[in-house]
Scaffold this motif. Structure first.
Motif, mmCIF file in Angstrom:
data_model
loop_
_atom_site.group_PDB
_atom_site.id
_atom_site.type_symbol
_atom_site.label_atom_id
_atom_site.label_comp_id
_atom_site.label_asym_id
_atom_site.label_seq_id
_atom_site.Cartn_x
_atom_site.Cartn_y
_atom_site.Cartn_z
ATOM 1 N N ASP A 57 0.840 -1.193 0.000
ATOM 2 C CA ASP A 57 0.000 0.000 0.000
ATOM 3 C C ASP A 57 0.875 1.243 0.000
ATOM 4 O OD1 ASP A 57 -2.660 -1.032 0.010
ATOM 5 O OD2 ASP A 57 -2.400 -1.600 2.103
ATOM 6 N N VAL A 58 0.336 2.317 -0.551
ATOM 7 C CA VAL A 58 1.036 3.598 -0.622
ATOM 8 C C VAL A 58 0.402 4.541 0.389
ATOM 9 C CG1 VAL A 58 1.592 5.565 -2.099
ATOM 10 C CG2 VAL A 58 1.572 3.254 -3.058
ATOM 11 N N TYR A 59 1.230 5.203 1.201
ATOM 12 C CA TYR A 59 0.752 6.116 2.239
ATOM 13 C C TYR A 59 1.336 7.497 2.007
ATOM 14 C CZ TYR A 59 -0.555 1.775 4.383
ATOM 15 O OH TYR A 59 -1.120 0.548 4.602
ATOM 16 N N ARG A 60 0.482 8.510 2.154
ATOM 17 C CA ARG A 60 0.901 9.901 1.989
ATOM 18 C C ARG A 60 1.343 10.438 3.348
ATOM 19 N NH1 ARG A 60 -3.436 13.980 -0.385
ATOM 20 N NH2 ARG A 60 -4.480 13.283 1.480
ATOM 21 N N LEU A 61 2.550 11.032 3.386
ATOM 22 C CA LEU A 61 3.118 11.558 4.624
ATOM 23 C C LEU A 61 3.136 13.080 4.607
ATOM 24 C CD1 LEU A 61 6.276 9.292 4.983
ATOM 25 C CD2 LEU A 61 4.012 8.918 5.969
ATOM 26 N N SER A 62 3.119 13.657 5.811
ATOM 27 C CA SER A 62 3.349 15.096 5.926
ATOM 28 C C SER A 62 4.850 15.344 5.724
ATOM 29 C CB SER A 62 2.918 15.589 7.309
ATOM 30 O OG SER A 62 3.815 15.115 8.296
ATOM 31 N N PRO A 63 5.246 16.573 5.415
ATOM 32 C CA PRO A 63 6.681 16.847 5.226
ATOM 33 C C PRO A 63 7.527 16.505 6.457
ATOM 34 C CG PRO A 63 5.377 18.654 4.367
ATOM 35 C CD PRO A 63 4.421 17.733 5.079
ATOM 36 N N GLU A 64 6.991 16.750 7.656
ATOM 37 C CA GLU A 64 7.739 16.454 8.880
ATOM 38 C C GLU A 64 7.939 14.946 9.040
ATOM 39 O OE1 GLU A 64 4.794 18.200 8.957
ATOM 40 O OE2 GLU A 64 5.660 20.201 9.005
ATOM 41 N N GLN A 65 6.907 14.173 8.760
ATOM 42 C CA GLN A 65 7.014 12.723 8.871
ATOM 43 C C GLN A 65 7.982 12.174 7.831
ATOM 44 O OE1 GLN A 65 2.884 11.942 8.243
ATOM 45 N NE2 GLN A 65 2.423 11.756 10.426
ATOM 46 N N ALA A 66 7.954 12.742 6.636
ATOM 47 C CA ALA A 66 8.795 12.253 5.548
ATOM 48 C C ALA A 66 10.281 12.435 5.845
ATOM 49 C CB ALA A 66 8.439 12.974 4.256
ATOM 50 N N LEU A 98 -5.844 6.709 7.535
ATOM 51 C CA LEU A 98 -7.227 6.624 7.083
ATOM 52 C C LEU A 98 -7.278 5.624 5.925
ATOM 53 C CD1 LEU A 98 -8.070 10.403 7.319
ATOM 54 C CD2 LEU A 98 -8.955 8.577 8.757
ATOM 55 N N PRO A 99 -8.324 4.808 5.862
ATOM 56 C CA PRO A 99 -8.308 3.671 4.947
ATOM 57 C C PRO A 99 -8.476 3.978 3.461
ATOM 58 C CG PRO A 99 -10.394 3.764 6.119
ATOM 59 C CD PRO A 99 -9.504 4.808 6.720
ATOM 60 N N HIS A 100 -9.167 5.019 3.082
ATOM 61 C CA HIS A 100 -9.498 5.225 1.673
ATOM 62 C C HIS A 100 -8.482 6.084 0.933
ATOM 63 C CE1 HIS A 100 -13.186 3.266 2.698
ATOM 64 N NE2 HIS A 100 -13.411 4.172 3.622
ATOM 65 N N THR A 101 -7.948 7.099 1.567
ATOM 66 C CA THR A 101 -6.945 7.952 0.932
ATOM 67 C C THR A 101 -5.537 7.608 1.392
ATOM 68 O OG1 THR A 101 -7.165 9.631 2.656
ATOM 69 C CG2 THR A 101 -8.533 9.896 0.668
ATOM 70 N N SER A 102 -5.407 6.735 2.378
ATOM 71 C CA SER A 102 -4.113 6.349 2.961
ATOM 72 C C SER A 102 -3.347 7.547 3.513
ATOM 73 C CB SER A 102 -3.258 5.590 1.947
ATOM 74 O OG SER A 102 -3.877 4.383 1.593
ATOM 75 N N THR A 103 -4.065 8.540 4.003
ATOM 76 C CA THR A 103 -3.440 9.691 4.635
ATOM 77 C C THR A 103 -3.013 9.282 6.046
ATOM 78 O OG1 THR A 103 -4.839 11.174 3.367
ATOM 79 C CG2 THR A 103 -3.762 12.095 5.309
ATOM 80 N N VAL A 104 -1.775 9.563 6.387
ATOM 81 C CA VAL A 104 -1.186 9.100 7.643
ATOM 82 C C VAL A 104 -1.483 10.082 8.772
ATOM 83 C CG1 VAL A 104 0.996 8.580 8.806
ATOM 84 C CG2 VAL A 104 0.624 7.856 6.436
ATOM 85 N N GLU A 105 -1.982 9.554 9.879
ATOM 86 C CA GLU A 105 -2.174 10.329 11.102
ATOM 87 C C GLU A 105 -0.867 10.350 11.894
ATOM 88 O OE1 GLU A 105 -3.937 12.564 14.015
ATOM 89 O OE2 GLU A 105 -4.842 12.018 12.122
ATOM 90 N N THR A 106 -0.342 9.169 12.182
ATOM 91 C CA THR A 106 0.938 9.056 12.889
ATOM 92 C C THR A 106 1.744 7.933 12.263
ATOM 93 O OG1 THR A 106 0.051 7.530 14.544
ATOM 94 C CG2 THR A 106 0.015 9.869 15.102
ATOM 95 N N ILE A 107 3.047 8.060 12.404
ATOM 96 C CA ILE A 107 3.941 7.004 11.951
ATOM 97 C C ILE A 107 5.029 6.857 13.009
ATOM 98 C CG2 ILE A 107 5.304 8.604 10.552
ATOM 99 C CD1 ILE A 107 5.679 6.241 8.564
ATOM 100 N N GLU A 108 5.328 5.616 13.357
ATOM 101 C CA GLU A 108 6.361 5.330 14.349
ATOM 102 C C GLU A 108 7.426 4.465 13.698
ATOM 103 O OE1 GLU A 108 4.936 4.099 18.421
ATOM 104 O OE2 GLU A 108 3.120 3.827 17.226
ATOM 105 N N ARG A 109 8.654 4.883 13.828
ATOM 106 C CA ARG A 109 9.759 4.039 13.398
ATOM 107 C C ARG A 109 10.023 3.055 14.523
ATOM 108 N NH1 ARG A 109 14.824 7.243 11.877
ATOM 109 N NH2 ARG A 109 13.881 8.249 13.627
ATOM 110 N N MET A 110 10.118 1.799 14.185
ATOM 111 C CA MET A 110 10.311 0.761 15.193
ATOM 112 C C MET A 110 11.763 0.301 15.159
ATOM 113 S SD MET A 110 6.755 -1.257 14.520
ATOM 114 C CE MET A 110 6.999 -2.349 15.897
ATOM 115 N N PRO A 111 12.531 0.645 16.199
ATOM 116 C CA PRO A 111 13.935 0.216 16.239
ATOM 117 C C PRO A 111 14.047 -1.306 16.298
ATOM 118 C CG PRO A 111 13.515 1.899 17.890
ATOM 119 C CD PRO A 111 12.199 1.471 17.335
ATOM 120 N N ARG A 112 15.203 -1.792 15.960
ATOM 121 C CA ARG A 112 15.450 -3.237 15.911
ATOM 122 C C ARG A 112 15.311 -3.910 17.275
ATOM 123 N NH1 ARG A 112 14.415 -3.581 10.920
ATOM 124 N NH2 ARG A 112 15.886 -2.573 9.542
ATOM 125 N N ASN A 113 15.457 -3.144 18.392
ATOM 126 C CA ASN A 113 15.389 -3.729 19.731
ATOM 127 C C ASN A 113 13.966 -3.914 20.235
ATOM 128 O OD1 ASN A 113 14.607 -1.161 20.379
ATOM 129 N ND2 ASN A 113 16.460 -0.655 21.552
#
Length: 149
Positions: free
Chosen positions: A103-112, A126-141
């Motif tokens: 799936d393709v997700y649209r990010l805000s400039p800060e998230q990108a 959001l499911p239909h436009t794939s607009t991202v509310e939050t994104i978390e990078r998950m470290p390897r640990n």
């Protein structure tokens, strides 16, 4: 899980408000051309009808998906960022996208700025436009670093 601030929802409201007038105008143009084509179906009018009809379909799809997302619940997706790119839309806005789990997700400039190719991420979107509310990078640990924007 990070707190939701409503930025994705406000983004789809702005998108619907921006594209709805263009959709209405192109729909009126399509109706005008269709009525005229019924009276005198010249080749030029038929070609114009096909072109304007394509614009009506594209704008209508965007407006409908944005309106659907205004009332939809956030969904969570966890996966690897397989691709990241930016592009201009209608020469007005520069949007950044990531490809995660087919799936393709649209990010805000800060998230990108914070997401790199190959990162494992948790996306609330959001499911239909794939607009991202939050994104978390998950470290390897196994922990999570919040990249809310």
């Amino acid at each position: 899980m990070p707190a939701s601030r409503g930025s994705a929802r406000s983004s789809v409201v702005r998108t619907a408000a921006l594209f709805a007038p263009f959709f209405a105008l192109s729909l009126l143009g399509f109706i005008y051309l269709a009525v005229g084509a019924g009276k005198s179906g010249t080749a030029g009018r038929i070609v114009a009808l096909a072109l304007v009809g394509s614009v009506v379909l594209l704008l209508g799809y965007q407006v409908v998906q944005s309106v659907r997302d205004m009332f939809a619940s956030l969904q969570e997706t966890v996966g690897l960022v397989e691709r990241r790119w930016s592009r201009n839309e209608f020469f007005l806005f520069r949007n950044t996208y990531v490809f995660v789990k087919k799936d393709v997700y649209r990010l805000s400039p800060e998230q990108a700025l914070e997401v790199e190719l190959g990162d494992m991420v948790r996306i609330m979107h959001l499911p239909h436009t794939s607009t991202v509310e939050t994104i978390e990078r998950m470290p390897r640990n196994g922990g999570a670093a919040s990249l809310n924007g």
